[in-house]
Every structure is written in structure tokens, then in C-alpha cells.
Design a protein around this motif. Structure first.
Motif, PDB file in Angstrom:
ATOM      1  N   GLN A   1       0.822  -1.213  -0.051  1.00 31.43           N
ATOM      2  CA  GLN A   1      -0.041   0.112  -0.027  1.00 31.43           C
ATOM      3  C   GLN A   1       0.603   1.214   0.215  1.00 31.43           C
ATOM      4  O   GLN A   1       0.463   2.148  -0.699  1.00 31.43           O
ATOM      5  N   LEU A   2       2.037   1.134   0.797  1.00 26.71           N
ATOM      6  CA  LEU A   2       2.735   2.320   0.848  1.00 26.71           C
ATOM      7  C   LEU A   2       3.449   2.489  -0.553  1.00 26.71           C
ATOM      8  O   LEU A   2       3.652   3.696  -0.989  1.00 26.71           O
ATOM      9  N   ASP A   3       3.844   1.479  -1.011  1.00 30.53           N
ATOM     10  CA  ASP A   3       4.559   1.612  -2.523  1.00 30.53           C
ATOM     11  C   ASP A   3       3.524   2.154  -3.310  1.00 30.53           C
ATOM     12  O   ASP A   3       3.967   2.930  -4.231  1.00 30.53           O
ATOM     13  N   GLN A   4       2.455   1.701  -3.480  1.00 33.70           N
ATOM     14  CA  GLN A   4       1.398   2.151  -4.403  1.00 33.70           C
ATOM     15  C   GLN A   4       1.171   3.856  -4.086  1.00 33.70           C
ATOM     16  O   GLN A   4       0.961   4.461  -5.104  1.00 33.70           O
TER      17      GLN A   4
ATOM     18  N   GLN B   1      -7.723   8.527  -7.187  1.00 33.84           N
ATOM     19  CA  GLN B   1      -7.627   7.438  -7.924  1.00 33.84           C
ATOM     20  C   GLN B   1      -7.353   6.279  -6.986  1.00 33.84           C
ATOM     21  O   GLN B   1      -7.387   5.005  -7.115  1.00 33.84           O
ATOM     22  N   VAL B   2      -6.539   6.793  -6.072  1.00 35.50           N
ATOM     23  CA  VAL B   2      -5.992   5.695  -4.955  1.00 35.50           C
ATOM     24  C   VAL B   2      -6.662   5.793  -3.915  1.00 35.50           C
ATOM     25  O   VAL B   2      -6.805   7.127  -3.161  1.00 35.50           O
ATOM     26  N   GLY B   3      -7.230   5.004  -3.361  1.00 33.18           N
ATOM     27  CA  GLY B   3      -8.126   4.995  -2.071  1.00 33.18           C
ATOM     28  C   GLY B   3      -7.606   5.452  -0.844  1.00 33.18           C
ATOM     29  O   GLY B   3      -8.119   6.066  -0.001  1.00 33.18           O
ATOM     30  N   LEU B   4      -6.186   5.273  -0.780  1.00 32.83           N
ATOM     31  CA  LEU B   4      -5.245   5.418   0.465  1.00 32.83           C
ATOM     32  C   LEU B   4      -5.440   6.947   0.645  1.00 32.83           C
ATOM     33  O   LEU B   4      -4.921   7.597   1.770  1.00 32.83           O
ATOM     34  N   ALA B   5      -5.723   7.799  -0.610  1.00 38.31           N
ATOM     35  CA  ALA B   5      -5.466   9.295  -0.123  1.00 38.31           C
ATOM     36  C   ALA B   5      -6.292   9.603   0.759  1.00 38.31           C
ATOM     37  O   ALA B   5      -6.117  10.560   1.511  1.00 38.31           O
ATOM     38  N   GLN B   6      -7.716   9.451   0.503  1.00 39.18           N
ATOM     39  CA  GLN B   6      -8.720   9.657   1.368  1.00 39.18           C
ATOM     40  C   GLN B   6      -8.370   9.460   2.977  1.00 39.18           C
ATOM     41  O   GLN B   6      -8.623   9.876   4.057  1.00 39.18           O
ATOM     42  N   GLN B   7      -8.086   8.212   2.858  1.00 40.22           N
ATOM     43  CA  GLN B   7      -7.579   7.515   4.344  1.00 40.22           C
ATOM     44  C   GLN B   7      -6.372   8.305   4.931  1.00 40.22           C
ATOM     45  O   GLN B   7      -6.242   8.274   6.189  1.00 40.22           O
ATOM     46  N   TYR B   8      -5.308   8.399   4.119  1.00 34.10           N
ATOM     47  CA  TYR B   8      -4.053   9.185   4.423  1.00 34.10           C
ATOM     48  C   TYR B   8      -4.683  10.528   5.242  1.00 34.10           C
ATOM     49  O   TYR B   8      -4.201  11.044   6.088  1.00 34.10           O
ATOM     50  N   ASN B   9      -5.506  11.421   4.447  1.00 34.39           N
ATOM     51  CA  ASN B   9      -5.898  12.528   5.054  1.00 34.39           C
ATOM     52  C   ASN B   9      -6.570  12.643   6.269  1.00 34.39           C
ATOM     53  O   ASN B   9      -6.168  13.482   7.078  1.00 34.39           O
ATOM     54  N   ALA B  10      -7.419  11.633   6.324  1.00 36.71           N
ATOM     55  CA  ALA B  10      -8.137  11.324   7.564  1.00 36.71           C
ATOM     56  C   ALA B  10      -6.941  11.090   8.815  1.00 36.71           C
ATOM     57  O   ALA B  10      -7.115  11.563   9.931  1.00 36.71           O
ATOM     58  N   LEU B  11      -5.979  10.098   8.416  1.00 39.65           N
ATOM     59  CA  LEU B  11      -5.379   9.725   9.566  1.00 39.65           C
ATOM     60  C   LEU B  11      -4.287  11.116   9.890  1.00 39.65           C
ATOM     61  O   LEU B  11      -4.040  11.196  11.126  1.00 39.65           O
ATOM     62  N   ALA B  12      -3.689  11.649   8.983  1.00 42.53           N
ATOM     63  CA  ALA B  12      -2.758  12.768   9.064  1.00 42.53           C
ATOM     64  C   ALA B  12      -3.544  13.762   9.718  1.00 42.53           C
ATOM     65  O   ALA B  12      -3.004  14.568  10.227  1.00 42.53           O
ATOM     66  N   ASP B  13      -4.802  14.154   9.350  1.00 38.68           N
ATOM     67  CA  ASP B  13      -5.555  15.370  10.021  1.00 38.68           C
ATOM     68  C   ASP B  13      -5.256  15.055  11.596  1.00 38.68           C
ATOM     69  O   ASP B  13      -5.256  16.054  12.383  1.00 38.68           O
ATOM     70  N   LYS B  14      -5.735  13.790  11.976  1.00 39.86           N
ATOM     71  CA  LYS B  14      -5.791  13.555  13.391  1.00 39.86           C
ATOM     72  C   LYS B  14      -4.331  13.730  14.102  1.00 39.86           C
ATOM     73  O   LYS B  14      -3.949  14.204  15.216  1.00 39.86           O
TER      74      LYS B  14
ATOM     75  N   SER C   1       2.008  20.474   9.702  1.00 44.55           N
ATOM     76  CA  SER C   1       0.919  20.719   9.144  1.00 44.55           C
ATOM     77  C   SER C   1       0.666  20.708   7.567  1.00 44.55           C
ATOM     78  O   SER C   1      -0.295  20.496   7.032  1.00 44.55           O
ATOM     79  N   GLU C   2       2.153  20.871   6.809  1.00 42.60           N
ATOM     80  CA  GLU C   2       1.984  20.978   5.546  1.00 42.60           C
ATOM     81  C   GLU C   2       1.943  19.547   5.043  1.00 42.60           C
ATOM     82  O   GLU C   2       1.982  19.116   3.878  1.00 42.60           O
ATOM     83  N   ASP C   3       2.045  18.816   5.791  1.00 50.12           N
ATOM     84  CA  ASP C   3       2.068  17.152   5.411  1.00 50.12           C
ATOM     85  C   ASP C   3       0.636  16.495   5.636  1.00 50.12           C
ATOM     86  O   ASP C   3       0.135  15.313   5.065  1.00 50.12           O
ATOM     87  N   ALA C   4      -0.307  17.328   6.300  1.00 51.71           N
ATOM     88  CA  ALA C   4      -1.493  16.812   6.540  1.00 51.71           C
ATOM     89  C   ALA C   4      -2.444  16.529   5.504  1.00 51.71           C
ATOM     90  O   ALA C   4      -3.667  15.983   5.567  1.00 51.71           O
ATOM     91  N   ASN C   5      -2.062  16.955   4.215  1.00 44.92           N
ATOM     92  CA  ASN C   5      -3.055  16.661   3.172  1.00 44.92           C
ATOM     93  C   ASN C   5      -2.313  16.492   2.161  1.00 44.92           C
ATOM     94  O   ASN C   5      -1.346  17.035   1.724  1.00 44.92           O
ATOM     95  N   LEU C   6      -2.443  14.983   1.509  1.00 49.20           N
ATOM     96  CA  LEU C   6      -1.727  14.452   0.588  1.00 49.20           C
ATOM     97  C   LEU C   6      -1.673  15.265  -0.645  1.00 49.20           C
ATOM     98  O   LEU C   6      -0.638  15.339  -1.339  1.00 49.20           O
ATOM     99  N   GLU C   7      -2.812  15.693  -1.253  1.00 44.86           N
ATOM    100  CA  GLU C   7      -2.823  16.622  -2.354  1.00 44.86           C
ATOM    101  C   GLU C   7      -1.849  17.872  -2.429  1.00 44.86           C
ATOM    102  O   GLU C   7      -1.195  18.149  -3.261  1.00 44.86           O
ATOM    103  N   GLY C   8      -2.090  18.543  -1.290  1.00 44.30           N
ATOM    104  CA  GLY C   8      -1.182  19.668  -1.065  1.00 44.30           C
ATOM    105  C   GLY C   8       0.326  19.205  -0.960  1.00 44.30           C
ATOM    106  O   GLY C   8       1.066  20.162  -1.511  1.00 44.30           O
TER     107      GLY C   8
END
Length: 229
Positions: free
Chosen positions: A87-90, A159-172, A181-188
Motif C-alpha cells: 500500500q505504501l509503495d502504491q 484514484q487511489v483509495g489511500l489518499a482519503q485514508q491518509y488525509n483522515a489519519l494525517a489530520d488527526k 501541518s504541511e504534510d496533513a493533506n496528501l494533495e497539497g
């Protein structure tokens, strides 16, 4: 607009103490100075977009490859032990592919910034350091570039489901100081890394032109930057 060569030299000397003493700018007009800077930016922008905006432009280049955000990179070994390695590699591949897809869209903003360069702008960066032109370029275009690239990055990472999961986890994690803070959103995060790489490439081209203006194949670059040696 300053047309007098003498006035240009006086202003350059005032802005860049010591520089005018070591460089012979007496034969350079304001128009030539602006043309040289626009040419430098155009060459840098074209090279950056060409090298980065293609398959493996990021993923295959260790100098700009986008790594996982620090809190994931530092935990990579442990996460692999619990079966999250693939998953991390993806995620890492998808981040770099998103950047590769987004970078070509920067051309319109870059060209607009180049065309809007004025004599006043040229005076500010004419005698700066090896990346003075790039630094000016970045200050004028970064905000617009971020706005332009972000939707493309979002589209690709979605397109990768982990993006949403990442943002939720990173926000917490950011609320407890575990994630920057600059890493809390994958797209940014990906968009900022893409811009870092873009301007790194522009800077490398600028340094090459300053070091060897003859090789750039432009008479005005040879005249302007050659006189600064």
C-alpha cells in the motif's frame, strides 16, 4: 521606462553594491537585459516541464522523486511488518504519477509570468546570485501555479483509495503534533513537492546559462551574462 544605459548602470550599482564594479554592463540596453531574463526563464521553464512532465519524470529521478511524508517514511519499516508495504509503495508511485501529470499544466502560468516581466523586474535580478532569476520567477508565479496544479493532483490521487485514508489519519496526527501541518493533506503535499522540483529544474538551467552563456545558443544571453563574468 528607463532607456538610458547610464541610468540603468547607476540603478544597478545602487541595487547591487560591488557587482557593477566587477561587471562591464556599459554595452547592455534595458531591452537586452529584459530579453536575456525572459530567454533564461523560457529555457528554464521548457526544460523543467519537458523533463518532469513525462513518465518517470519524477519517479525515475532520485533528485526530485517525491517520497512519502516524513511520518510515514519514518514508520515505513514497521508498517511493512504489519503488511502495509504494498500500500505504501502504491501511494508513493501514485504521488509521483500525479506530479508528472500535473506539471505540463504549469506552462501557461509560466509563460504569462515571463511575458509580464518588466524593466523594473530586470533591474531587481540582473546582478543577483546564480538563481536570482528563478527566485524572482517563483515569487511571482508560485501561488498561481499551486492553484493550477492542485486540481490535477487531486484527480490523480483520488484514484487511489489511500489518499482519503491518509488525509483522515494525517489530520488527526497533526492535531497532536505528530504530523507536520504541511504534510496533513496528501494533495497539497504532492503539489508543493511538484513545484519544488519544477523550480529546482529551472534553477539548474539558469546556473548552466550563467556559467556558459555561449552554449545557450543565444546572442543576447552571451552578451548579457558574458559581461558579468
Amino acid at each position: 521606462m528607463i532607456n538610458s544605459v547610464r541610468s540603468l548602470l547607476v540603478l544597478c550599482a545602487m541595487l547591487f553594491v560591488g557587482f557593477a564594479q566587477s561587471a562591464d554592463l556599459s554595452g547592455i540596453t534595458s531591452k537586452e537585459a529584459v530579453t536575456a531574463l525572459r530567454t533564461t526563464l523560457t529555457k528554464g521553464a521548457d526544460a523543467a516541464v519537458s523533463n518532469l512532465g513525462k513518465a518517470d519524470g519524477f519517479l525515475g529521478n532520485p533528485a526530485v522523486r517525491i517520497k512519502l511524508p516524513d511520518f510515514l517514511e519514518n514508520s515505513k519499516g514497521m508498517l511493512k511488518m504489519v503488511g502495509m508495504g504494498s500500500q505504501l509503495d502504491q501511494m508513493e508511485v501514485s504521488m509521483n504519477r500525479a506530479a508528472e501529470a500535473a506539471v505540463p499544466q504549469a506552462k501557461a502560468v509560466l509563460k504569462k509570468t515571463i511575458q509580464n516581466m518588466t524593466v523594473e523586474d530586470a533591474k531587481q535580478v540582473l546582478g543577483g546570485g546564480d538563481t536570482a532569476v528563478t527566485d524572482f520567477f517563483r515569487s511571482k508565479s508560485q501561488a498561481d501555479l499551486y492553484t493550477q496544479l492542485l486540481p490535477i493532483v487531486k484527480s490523480k490521487t483520488a484514484q487511489v483509495g489511500l489518499a482519503q485514508q491518509y488525509n483522515a489519519l494525517a489530520d488527526k496526527g497533526s492535531r497532536f503534533g505528530l504530523v507536520k501541518s504541511e504534510d496533513a493533506n496528501l494533495e497539497g503535499y504532492v503539489t508543493n513537492k511538484a513545484l519544488d522540483a519544477l523550480f529546482l529544474m529551472v534553477a539548474e538551467e539558469e546556473k548552466a546559462i550563467r556559467a556558459n552563456p555561449v552554449a545557450a545558443g543565444s546572442a543576447v544571453l552571451k552578451k548579457v551574462f558574458g559581461s558579468m563574468k
